[in-house]
Structures are given as C-alpha cells and as structure tokens.
Write a protein that holds these residues in place. Structure first.
Motif, PDB file in Angstrom:
ATOM      1  N   VAL A  39       0.831  -1.198   0.000  1.00 33.05           N
ATOM      2  CA  VAL A  39       0.000   0.000   0.000  1.00 33.05           C
ATOM      3  C   VAL A  39       0.868   1.251   0.000  1.00 33.05           C
ATOM      4  CG1 VAL A  39      -1.726   1.288   1.287  1.00 33.05           C
ATOM      5  CG2 VAL A  39      -1.851  -1.215   1.195  1.00 33.05           C
ATOM      6  N   VAL A  40       1.904   1.262   0.841  1.00 35.28           N
ATOM      7  CA  VAL A  40       2.763   2.434   0.954  1.00 35.28           C
ATOM      8  C   VAL A  40       3.542   2.686  -0.318  1.00 35.28           C
ATOM      9  CG1 VAL A  40       4.753   3.392   2.170  1.00 35.28           C
ATOM     10  CG2 VAL A  40       2.949   2.254   3.461  1.00 35.28           C
ATOM     11  N   MET A  41       4.147   1.607  -0.882  1.00 37.33           N
ATOM     12  CA  MET A  41       5.038   1.767  -2.017  1.00 37.33           C
ATOM     13  C   MET A  41       4.360   1.578  -3.361  1.00 37.33           C
ATOM     14  SD  MET A  41       8.568   0.032  -0.665  1.00 37.33           S
ATOM     15  CE  MET A  41       7.843  -1.540  -0.228  1.00 37.33           C
ATOM     16  N   GLY A  42       3.070   1.228  -3.366  1.00 38.23           N
ATOM     17  CA  GLY A  42       2.359   1.086  -4.620  1.00 38.23           C
ATOM     18  C   GLY A  42       2.990   0.045  -5.507  1.00 38.23           C
ATOM     19  N   SER A  43       3.373   0.448  -6.719  1.00 41.44           N
ATOM     20  CA  SER A  43       3.910  -0.481  -7.699  1.00 41.44           C
ATOM     21  C   SER A  43       5.410  -0.712  -7.534  1.00 41.44           C
ATOM     22  CB  SER A  43       3.640   0.044  -9.115  1.00 41.44           C
ATOM     23  OG  SER A  43       4.261   1.307  -9.302  1.00 41.44           O
ATOM     24  N   LEU A  44       6.035  -0.177  -6.462  1.00 43.17           N
ATOM     25  CA  LEU A  44       7.470  -0.329  -6.290  1.00 43.17           C
ATOM     26  C   LEU A  44       7.848  -1.785  -6.094  1.00 43.17           C
ATOM     27  CD1 LEU A  44      10.237   1.023  -5.995  1.00 43.17           C
ATOM     28  CD2 LEU A  44       9.787   1.238  -3.550  1.00 43.17           C
ATOM     29  N   VAL A  45       7.089  -2.521  -5.279  1.00 41.37           N
ATOM     30  CA  VAL A  45       7.381  -3.924  -5.034  1.00 41.37           C
ATOM     31  C   VAL A  45       6.832  -4.753  -6.179  1.00 41.37           C
ATOM     32  CG1 VAL A  45       6.885  -5.898  -3.545  1.00 41.37           C
ATOM     33  CG2 VAL A  45       7.427  -3.684  -2.533  1.00 41.37           C
TER      34      VAL A  45
ATOM     35  N   LYS B 153      24.151   8.427 -17.595  1.00 43.02           N
ATOM     36  CA  LYS B 153      23.162   7.583 -18.259  1.00 43.02           C
ATOM     37  C   LYS B 153      21.811   8.270 -18.349  1.00 43.02           C
ATOM     38  CE  LYS B 153      25.343   3.172 -17.064  1.00 43.02           C
ATOM     39  NZ  LYS B 153      25.123   1.811 -16.530  1.00 43.02           N
ATOM     40  N   ASN B 154      21.810   9.586 -18.116  1.00 45.79           N
ATOM     41  CA  ASN B 154      20.599  10.408 -18.234  1.00 45.79           C
ATOM     42  C   ASN B 154      19.480   9.933 -17.305  1.00 45.79           C
ATOM     43  OD1 ASN B 154      21.735  12.036 -20.373  1.00 45.79           O
ATOM     44  ND2 ASN B 154      21.281  10.366 -21.796  1.00 45.79           N
ATOM     45  N   VAL B 155      19.856   9.481 -16.113  1.00 44.03           N
ATOM     46  CA  VAL B 155      18.870   9.029 -15.135  1.00 44.03           C
ATOM     47  C   VAL B 155      18.328  10.228 -14.375  1.00 44.03           C
ATOM     48  CG1 VAL B 155      18.454   7.589 -13.119  1.00 44.03           C
ATOM     49  CG2 VAL B 155      20.015   6.805 -14.902  1.00 44.03           C
ATOM     50  N   GLU B 156      17.019  10.310 -14.290  1.00 38.60           N
ATOM     51  CA  GLU B 156      16.362  11.378 -13.545  1.00 38.60           C
ATOM     52  C   GLU B 156      15.343  10.784 -12.580  1.00 38.60           C
ATOM     53  OE1 GLU B 156      14.605  14.017 -16.354  1.00 38.60           O
ATOM     54  OE2 GLU B 156      16.522  14.870 -17.035  1.00 38.60           O
ATOM     55  N   ASP B 157      15.122  11.481 -11.492  1.00 31.05           N
ATOM     56  CA  ASP B 157      14.071  11.146 -10.526  1.00 31.05           C
ATOM     57  C   ASP B 157      14.300   9.814  -9.806  1.00 31.05           C
ATOM     58  OD1 ASP B 157      12.740  13.477 -11.381  1.00 31.05           O
ATOM     59  OD2 ASP B 157      11.786  12.368 -13.014  1.00 31.05           O
ATOM     60  N   HIS B 158      15.478   9.227  -9.922  1.00 35.52           N
ATOM     61  CA  HIS B 158      15.790   7.984  -9.236  1.00 35.52           C
ATOM     62  C   HIS B 158      17.188   8.066  -8.628  1.00 35.52           C
ATOM     63  CE1 HIS B 158      12.457   6.363 -11.602  1.00 35.52           C
ATOM     64  NE2 HIS B 158      12.476   5.293 -10.815  1.00 35.52           N
ATOM     65  N   ILE B 159      17.384   7.335  -7.533  1.00 33.95           N
ATOM     66  CA  ILE B 159      18.719   7.107  -6.997  1.00 33.95           C
ATOM     67  C   ILE B 159      19.334   5.938  -7.759  1.00 33.95           C
ATOM     68  CG2 ILE B 159      19.972   6.248  -4.980  1.00 33.95           C
ATOM     69  CD1 ILE B 159      18.041   7.839  -3.243  1.00 33.95           C
ATOM     70  N   SER B 160      20.594   6.057  -8.144  1.00 36.01           N
ATOM     71  CA  SER B 160      21.324   4.975  -8.817  1.00 36.01           C
ATOM     72  C   SER B 160      22.314   4.364  -7.828  1.00 36.01           C
ATOM     73  CB  SER B 160      22.075   5.502 -10.041  1.00 36.01           C
ATOM     74  OG  SER B 160      21.203   6.132 -10.959  1.00 36.01           O
TER      75      SER B 160
ATOM     76  N   ASP C 183      20.406   1.496 -12.427  1.00 33.28           N
ATOM     77  CA  ASP C 183      20.267   2.918 -12.746  1.00 33.28           C
ATOM     78  C   ASP C 183      19.084   3.529 -11.987  1.00 33.28           C
ATOM     79  OD1 ASP C 183      22.352   2.588 -14.553  1.00 33.28           O
ATOM     80  OD2 ASP C 183      21.000   2.236 -16.247  1.00 33.28           O
ATOM     81  N   GLN C 184      18.004   2.772 -11.897  1.00 33.28           N
ATOM     82  CA  GLN C 184      16.799   3.246 -11.214  1.00 33.28           C
ATOM     83  C   GLN C 184      16.557   2.374  -9.974  1.00 33.28           C
ATOM     84  OE1 GLN C 184      13.650   3.334 -14.157  1.00 33.28           O
ATOM     85  NE2 GLN C 184      14.516   5.108 -15.176  1.00 33.28           N
ATOM     86  N   PHE C 185      17.441   2.555  -9.005  1.00 37.25           N
ATOM     87  CA  PHE C 185      17.373   1.742  -7.789  1.00 37.25           C
ATOM     88  C   PHE C 185      16.076   1.980  -7.035  1.00 37.25           C
ATOM     89  CE2 PHE C 185      18.399   1.184  -3.214  1.00 37.25           C
ATOM     90  CZ  PHE C 185      18.686  -0.174  -3.230  1.00 37.25           C
ATOM     91  N   ILE C 186      15.728   3.255  -6.822  1.00 36.77           N
ATOM     92  CA  ILE C 186      14.483   3.613  -6.137  1.00 36.77           C
ATOM     93  C   ILE C 186      14.129   5.044  -6.523  1.00 36.77           C
ATOM     94  CG2 ILE C 186      15.680   4.418  -4.057  1.00 36.77           C
ATOM     95  CD1 ILE C 186      13.306   3.403  -2.401  1.00 36.77           C
ATOM     96  N   PRO C 187      12.827   5.340  -6.736  1.00 37.95           N
ATOM     97  CA  PRO C 187      12.432   6.723  -7.033  1.00 37.95           C
ATOM     98  C   PRO C 187      12.799   7.657  -5.876  1.00 37.95           C
ATOM     99  CG  PRO C 187      10.654   5.201  -7.571  1.00 37.95           C
ATOM    100  CD  PRO C 187      11.684   4.410  -6.821  1.00 37.95           C
ATOM    101  N   ILE C 188      13.308   8.827  -6.200  1.00 36.56           N
ATOM    102  CA  ILE C 188      13.712   9.775  -5.160  1.00 36.56           C
ATOM    103  C   ILE C 188      12.529  10.179  -4.301  1.00 36.56           C
ATOM    104  CG2 ILE C 188      14.633  12.101  -4.755  1.00 36.56           C
ATOM    105  CD1 ILE C 188      16.408  11.736  -7.188  1.00 36.56           C
ATOM    106  N   THR C 189      11.353  10.369  -4.906  1.00 31.98           N
ATOM    107  CA  THR C 189      10.174  10.786  -4.133  1.00 31.98           C
ATOM    108  C   THR C 189       9.792   9.742  -3.098  1.00 31.98           C
ATOM    109  OG1 THR C 189       8.765   9.894  -5.899  1.00 31.98           O
ATOM    110  CG2 THR C 189       9.256  12.260  -5.951  1.00 31.98           C
ATOM    111  N   VAL C 190       9.925   8.471  -3.451  1.00 27.70           N
ATOM    112  CA  VAL C 190       9.636   7.390  -2.502  1.00 27.70           C
ATOM    113  C   VAL C 190      10.694   7.347  -1.412  1.00 27.70           C
ATOM    114  CG1 VAL C 190       9.421   4.878  -2.240  1.00 27.70           C
ATOM    115  CG2 VAL C 190       8.406   6.025  -4.213  1.00 27.70           C
ATOM    116  N   PHE C 191      11.938   7.533  -1.810  1.00 29.97           N
ATOM    117  CA  PHE C 191      13.055   7.451  -0.871  1.00 29.97           C
ATOM    118  C   PHE C 191      12.998   8.548   0.193  1.00 29.97           C
ATOM    119  CE2 PHE C 191      17.393   8.745   0.292  1.00 29.97           C
ATOM    120  CZ  PHE C 191      17.835   7.570   0.880  1.00 29.97           C
TER     121      PHE C 191
END
Length: 261
Positions: A32-38, A97-104, A160-168
C-alpha cells in the motif's frame, strides 16, 4: 563538506557458512505504501524481507548535504569472494546515463585495473535498503538472477533506477529518517557441485575426470591439469581427433549454495 565525514562503513564477516534460502516474507502494508514499487519491472525485482544482509552496509548521515554537494559517492573498500569491492551511489541519479528522478546504486570492483587482460569476475548480488519504520529491507536484484561479468572495462554493475527519489525521501516509507539511511549488500554465493569431464571418441570409449568443488568469485574454475596426454589425442588409432575436432562433454550436479556470514 567531505563526504567521508557523513558516512560510516561496516563489514560483517566470519567463517560460518549457511545455505541460502528464498526470500518469502513480503509485508502487505508495504504494498500500500510503495504502490507499484514492489514487484518485477524492467528486468528488476523489488521485494521486502525481514532477513538482514550478511556482508556489508553503508550508513549515510546528512543525506541532504550529500545530494546537494556530490554527484557520486564511493564507499570504503570491502572484501568478498577474495576480491575488493565498493558501493557506488548517485544520490540524484547517474547523469552519465541520463537518469532522472531515481537514486542509482552499483556494486563495483575496487581493483579492476589490477586484473590481467582478458580476466573477468562473475558475481550474482543483491542490494538492500533498510526500512527504518518497519525494520525490514527492500531488496533489489536482477529478475533473471544473472551473473554479471566484472572486467577492466566494465568494473561496475547495478541499478540505474534503484528507487524513485520521491519514494526514498518520504519519511513515512522509512528509508530516509532524520536525514540518515542504510544501504547493504549480500556477497556472491558459493556453489558446491559434483562434475565430470569426458572426452569422447568414435569407439565409445573415453577419457574422463570426476571431481567436486566449491565454486566462487575467487575460485571460478576446477579441473585436471593432466587430463589426457596430448599424444593420445593426436594418435589416429584412438580416434579422439575427428575432422580436426575434439568432442568434450561436461555433466554438473549442484549440491548446495551457500553465502558467508
């Protein structure tokens, strides 16, 4: 501020060996908290477990200062499988690698340049992120559990997209609490296997070699240095060499998989 002053590195090692078990404890409230992350997406599986990592962890304090002042942070070196490694973090995403909005986050060989030309180290690994609220771990790994080949020209692998920054950064998710978080790693496993190597010929007799071995990143190969005399291979009467080809067969039985605590 020097990034090293904001970090504490800890290594966990001993001689104890345990069998690796499948991760099965998924917490429903985290869905519920992480939505589609898991789940599985883009070749990556994210799951949740209360089983802690066994080898290495990096605690980052004052994460906001790190993200404001550094594009990349490399942890202290640690040893696993007979090689030196480090974790490489891009707090605002890997810009190369042009990664945005995620922690790598990546696992890298610390001494890849010391490897002989043509040499490589194969490893399967998982990266952990502590949920400080639930006291469990987000686990990120390749969906196919692929072995990654670390070479001089490709010394690091990861996400590259380990976790979304907003979630983190949302403290309700428990990953960043009081501007502090903890990332961890499980080392490449060891595999115990029985194997046989066979050189066949047209007479249905063969040369063979049987052995068992613990395969790991530091002990990737096993076999016989004196498998068969070369003169036997070349002697037409033995019929090992057919149309300038030798026919080898290998049979492997995996007896166990273990990781070091």
């Amino acid at each position: 501020m020097d990034g090293s002053s904001m970090l504490k590195n800890q290594s966990f090692e001993s001689s104890k060996v345990i069998a690796v078990t499948c991760i099965s404890s998924i917490y429903a409230n985290n869905f519920v908290v992480m939505g589609s992350l898991v789940g599985e997406k883009d070749g990556i599986i994210r799951s949740v477990s209360d089983t802690p990592p066994t080898h290495y962890q990096v605690i980052i304090q004052s994460f906001s200062l790190l993200s404001e002042n550094a594009e990349k942070y490399e942890s202290a070196e640690f040893e696993a499988g007979g090689y030196k490694w480090k974790l490489v973090l891009h707090p605002n995403g890997n810009k190369s690698k042009n990664v945005e909005d995620h922690i790598s986050l990546y696992l890298a060989m610390a001494d890849a340049t010391s490897l002989p030309p043509g040499w490589e180290v194969s490893a399967v690994f998982r990266l952990f992120l502590l949920d400080q609220n639930q006291d469990n771990y987000l686990i990120v790994q390749d969906s196919q559990r692929k072995q990654r080949q670390f070479r001089r020209l490709t010394p690091e692998w990861g996400f590259d997209q380990f976790i979304p920054i907003t979630v983190f950064i949302d403290s309700s998710n428990g990953y960043l609490v009081d501007d502090t978080y903890l990332a961890s790693l499980t080392p490449p496993p060891k595999i115990y296997a029985d194997y046989s190597l066979v050189l066949s010929n047209e007479l249905w007799t063969s040369a063979s070699y049987k052995e068992n071995h613990w395969f790991s990143a530091s002990s990737r190969g096993s076999g016989s240095a004196n498998f068969i005399p070369l003169r036997f291979c070349l002697e037409p009467a033995y019929k090992y060499l057919v149309k300038d080809c030798l026919f080898f067969r290998a049979a492997v039985t995996i007896r166990g998989i273990a990781s070091t605590l």
